[in-house]
Design an enzyme around this catalytic site. Structure first.
Site, PDB file in Angstrom:
ATOM      1  N   HIS A 306      28.372 -19.138   8.055  1.00 56.09           N
ATOM      2  CA  HIS A 306      28.202 -17.862   8.009  1.00 56.09           C
ATOM      3  C   HIS A 306      28.712 -16.931   9.395  1.00 56.09           C
ATOM      4  CE1 HIS A 306      25.389 -14.274   7.625  1.00 56.09           C
ATOM      5  NE2 HIS A 306      25.322 -14.897   6.301  1.00 56.09           N
ATOM      6  N   ASP A 363      23.943 -18.497   0.192  1.00 56.96           N
ATOM      7  CA  ASP A 363      24.862 -18.079  -0.989  1.00 56.96           C
ATOM      8  C   ASP A 363      25.101 -19.350  -1.716  1.00 56.96           C
ATOM      9  OD1 ASP A 363      25.068 -15.289  -0.572  1.00 56.96           O
ATOM     10  OD2 ASP A 363      26.355 -15.966   1.273  1.00 56.96           O
TER      11      ASP A 363
END
Length: 428
Positions: A306, A363
């Site tokens: 991320h 995600d």
């Protein structure tokens, strides 16, 4: 107060105030930089620029911290719901039981869209992307509410916010049904927020969708975990549009457009597309991961690592548990999910991925959950938009309530031609 920062420009020293946030984050206030020095700062993509002072969300990427209004995301995920969390983000505190019932009542009151909006849906081609329809229809919905078109009014804002949060799921479900050539399904008063969305997505005129509690809880959690995430692309877009005194619905519509970009809201869709490509290659994920380690440019690992969280994504740790529980209760056997579990297990123990902090992020797991529920990939970003709506509204409210706020107007460093003369068309 911290000592001022000193900047030397052309042999002269200038002082600028230092702003310190409640969590200790420091920033140099350069609002007077150009007036004092004739210079501006250059920060492509605003990676080191604070565009506002906000009280909504705090993130510490190094420590894996995410807090809404100071409350850790872990505690909200354990004890709250999406609707209560939406209230927290917008109004700055968790609702009392009376406030929760009142706000839920407003969501129910405003869940129907104006019947004339059906004609707007009919104008879209059957293959139109749901995000295109959602953005357009949010803007159109505002046209049916006269008080929305005016300036921010605290007296009616709670109703406007509830209307937008409630109707975005109705518009999203209608957009999905339109894209599939299916008849629209009206919401029902007996269902709670997330239940109603699933009902409008998957029920048929002659038979209601079976609401599995495990599915409802998992989707509600996805909404909650995505409700806000500081000054990301779409939230910054909402604030920029709001700074022009545009109305709430227009600002939220702009947020949808920003979220639609594959570098922002399309990450969980990219996860499923990656898994499908691995499956087409007849791979269980092993060969794909070796290609990733060999830096094969065609093997892109989606849903891992991320930009903000440097060590772990706190939302991923929460949603992983929900993902495991839901899959276990549903008893789903999907080859794509088998590949996903293979990638997850390898990344969590392989030194290559551990050293590079390529851990599964939110995600990755949300994509798996949505796939298991039966939500098509083109709707994944729409789900994201529904979840992010409270954060957009909270940031819109901050801008609207800031009495001294100016319209957003970034500067630039011009690199084009100098004194380029106009050439008449006959001489070109």
């Amino acid at each position: 107060m911290a000592n001022p920062a000193k900047v030397e420009v052309d042999g002269k020293v200038f002082e600028f105030p230092v702003i310190e946030g409640t969590e200790g984050e420091k920033g140099i206030d350069v609002r007077d930089l150009r007036a004092k020095t004739g210079y501006i700062t250059y920060d492509e993509a605003y990676g080191n620029t604070g565009s506002c002072q906000s009280k909504v969300t705090f993130i510490d990427g190094e420590k894996g911290i995410l807090r809404y209004r100071g409350i850790p995301i872990e505690e909200l995920a354990h004890g709250s719901t999406f609707v209560q969390t939406a209230y927290l983000l917008i109004f700055g505190k968790l609702p009392t039981e009376a406030e929760r019932q009142h706000f839920s009542g407003l969501l129910t009151k405003y869940q129907m869209i104006h019947e004339d909006m059906k004609f707007h849906f009919e104008g879209f081609p059957s293959g139109a992307h749901p995000m295109a329809m959602l953005s357009a229809m949010i803007n159109a919905a505002g046209c049916f509410i006269p008080e929305v078109m005016g300036r921010y009014d605290p007296a009616v804002f709670e109703h406007q916010a509830a209307r937008l949060i409630s109707q975005v799921r109705t518009l999203a479900a209608y957009a999905y049904r339109k894209s599939m050539g299916l008849p629209s399904i009206y919401p029902k008063r007996k269902y709670m927020y997330t239940e109603n969305f699933l009902h409008m997505m998957f029920s048929e005129p002659d038979e209601d969708y079976h609401l599995n509690p495990a599915v409802v809880d998992a989707l509600d959690l996805i909404f909650l975990l995505h409700a806000d995430h500081e000054q990301n692309c779409s939230t910054s877009t909402v604030r920029m549009v709001a700074s022009s005194k545009a109305n709430l619905f227009a600002s939220a519509s702009a947020g949808v457009c920003a979220l639609w970009g594959p570098l922002h809201g399309g990450a969980n869709q990219a996860v499923i597309e990656m898994l499908e490509e691995i499956q087409i290659q007849g791979d269980d994920g092993s060969r794909f991961l070796e290609r990733v380690k060999q830096k094969d440019g065609h093997a892109k690992l989606m849903g891992f690592g991320h930009r903000v969280y440097k060590n772990f994504d706190p939302r991923a740790q929460i949603i992983k548990k929900a993902c495991d529980e839901m899959l276990g209760k549903l008893g789903i056997h999907d080859p794509l999910l088998d590949i996903a579990l293979k990638l997850e297990a390898t990344a969590l123990k392989d030194p290559y991925f551990i050293e590079r902090k390529l851990y599964p992020n939110v995600d990755f797991y949300s994509g798996i959950i949505l796939k298991a529920i039966g939500i098509p990939t083109e709707m994944f970003t729409v789900i994201f938009a529904i979840g992010r709506m409270p954060g957009w509204i909270a940031n819109y409210k901050e801008v609207a309530e800031s009495g001294d706020s100016r319209i957003y107007r970034p500067r630039q460093i011009y690199q084009g031609p100098i004194q380029n003369p106009y050439v008449p068309i006959e001489q070109r």
